[in-house]
Design a protein around this motif. Structure first.
Motif, PDB file in Angstrom:
ATOM      1  N   GLN A  66      92.356  48.098 -17.154  1.00 46.60           N
ATOM      2  CA  GLN A  66      90.739  47.860 -17.732  1.00 46.60           C
ATOM      3  C   GLN A  66      90.561  46.321 -17.564  1.00 46.60           C
ATOM      4  N   ALA A  67      91.577  45.594 -17.986  1.00 47.29           N
ATOM      5  CA  ALA A  67      91.590  43.875 -17.696  1.00 47.29           C
ATOM      6  C   ALA A  67      91.131  43.523 -16.219  1.00 47.29           C
ATOM      7  N   ASN A  68      91.875  44.282 -15.267  1.00 46.41           N
ATOM      8  CA  ASN A  68      91.699  43.983 -13.814  1.00 46.41           C
ATOM      9  C   ASN A  68      90.248  44.258 -13.460  1.00 46.41           C
ATOM     10  N   ILE A 117      95.250  38.589 -15.612  1.00 46.71           N
ATOM     11  CA  ILE A 117      95.046  39.899 -15.922  1.00 46.71           C
ATOM     12  C   ILE A 117      95.909  40.263 -17.238  1.00 46.71           C
ATOM     13  N   ASP A 160      87.611  44.264 -15.815  1.00 49.50           N
ATOM     14  CA  ASP A 160      86.727  43.221 -16.591  1.00 49.50           C
ATOM     15  C   ASP A 160      86.689  41.955 -15.644  1.00 49.50           C
ATOM     16  N   PHE A 201      95.571  49.140 -20.591  1.00 49.74           N
ATOM     17  CA  PHE A 201      95.005  47.628 -21.050  1.00 49.74           C
ATOM     18  C   PHE A 201      94.917  46.834 -19.692  1.00 49.74           C
ATOM     19  N   TRP A 255      94.298  38.669 -20.276  1.00 48.17           N
ATOM     20  CA  TRP A 255      93.356  39.219 -20.769  1.00 48.17           C
ATOM     21  C   TRP A 255      93.531  40.729 -21.448  1.00 48.17           C
ATOM     22  N   ALA A 256      94.545  41.369 -20.982  1.00 50.38           N
ATOM     23  CA  ALA A 256      94.711  42.494 -21.508  1.00 50.38           C
ATOM     24  C   ALA A 256      95.416  42.452 -23.095  1.00 50.38           C
ATOM     25  N   ARG A 292      92.266  40.805 -25.313  1.00 50.11           N
ATOM     26  CA  ARG A 292      91.017  41.527 -25.485  1.00 50.11           C
ATOM     27  C   ARG A 292      91.340  43.282 -25.594  1.00 50.11           C
ATOM     28  N   TYR A 293      92.425  43.502 -25.493  1.00 48.26           N
ATOM     29  CA  TYR A 293      92.716  44.941 -25.824  1.00 48.26           C
ATOM     30  C   TYR A 293      94.094  45.123 -26.669  1.00 48.26           C
ATOM     31  N   MET A 307      94.621  32.753 -21.555  1.00 47.08           N
ATOM     32  CA  MET A 307      93.869  33.482 -21.090  1.00 47.08           C
ATOM     33  C   MET A 307      92.650  32.694 -20.326  1.00 47.08           C
TER      34      MET A 307
END
Length: 219
Positions: free
Chosen positions: A30-32, A170, A34, A27, A173-174, A177-178, A197
């Motif tokens: 992937q957030a990084n 980050i 995104d 997560f 967001w993680a 979004r995840y 976020m």
């Protein structure tokens, strides 16, 4: 911990994890990515580097720059986009005008005897090489601004290129979004993480996004 609202021990490695810790590593990574993909104009993605145009050549390959992503071309009203070059020292630095590749192909710049001489125009070829209108009469140093390639977090020693004061973006967001999208009953956490976020991203945009001229392929 977002799964039970209790403090938990941080993982000591991103490798060899399972369960929630394996998800956590994915997560965050992937957030990084995104966030890097959110804007083509992040200042923290900008870099400057020099390349060499050898004597007798008319092309330069950016492959010598390990983290090269794409060019950022400077622009002056009335002159257009450009890069700079010099022969002996920065005191001799001159501007070299950019010509879009389709126009270049159909113009005199690609025809006939082209030098040797000092280039005055250049284009970006489809493979990202720089081509100049003159075969160089001497070695020139080319100064380019570029956008670095996206950074992936994969090793324990990897540090996000996103500035430290904005790295909570980050994390939130993680979570938003995840984590929240993969858990039932996470509505309250989703609402909280959405607010946090957005706050972190507003700060990032206000401090790190500026107008920039980015190569057409990124638009």
């Amino acid at each position: 911990r977002a799964d039970n609202a209790k403090l938990g021990a941080a993982p000591t490695s991103v490798a060899g994890q399972d369960g929630i810790l394996d998800e956590l590593a994915f997560f965050i990574a992937q957030a990084n990515l995104d966030i890097q993909n959110e804007s083509n104009n992040w200042r923290f993605m900008w870099r400057e580097q020099t390349l060499t145009l050898p004597a007798g050549q008319d092309t330069v390959n950016p492959s010598a720059i390990p983290d090269f992503g794409d060019y950022i071309l400077a622009e002056i009203d009335g002159f257009g986009r450009y890069i700079t070059m010099w022969r002996v020292s920065r005191a001799d630095e001159i501007t070299v005008r950019f010509v879009p590749f389709p126009s270049w192909q159909q113009s005199y710049l690609e025809r006939g005897q082209r030098g040797p001489g000092q280039p005055g125009n250049f284009t970006i070829l489809p493979d990202n090489r720089l081509r100049f209108d003159m075969v160089a009469d001497a070695a020139y140093t080319i100064r380019v601004n570029y956008k670095r390639s996206r950074q992936s977090l994969a090793q324990n020693t990897d540090v996000p290129i996103i500035p430290e004061q904005h790295r909570m973006a980050i994390v939130w967001w993680a979570i938003n979004r995840y984590f929240c999208t993969t858990r039932a009953g996470a509505d309250k956490l989703r609402q909280l993480s959405e607010r946090e976020m957005r706050r972190e991203m507003r700060s990032l945009y206000s401090r790190q996004e500026e107008d920039a001229i980015v190569h057409e392929a990124l638009r």
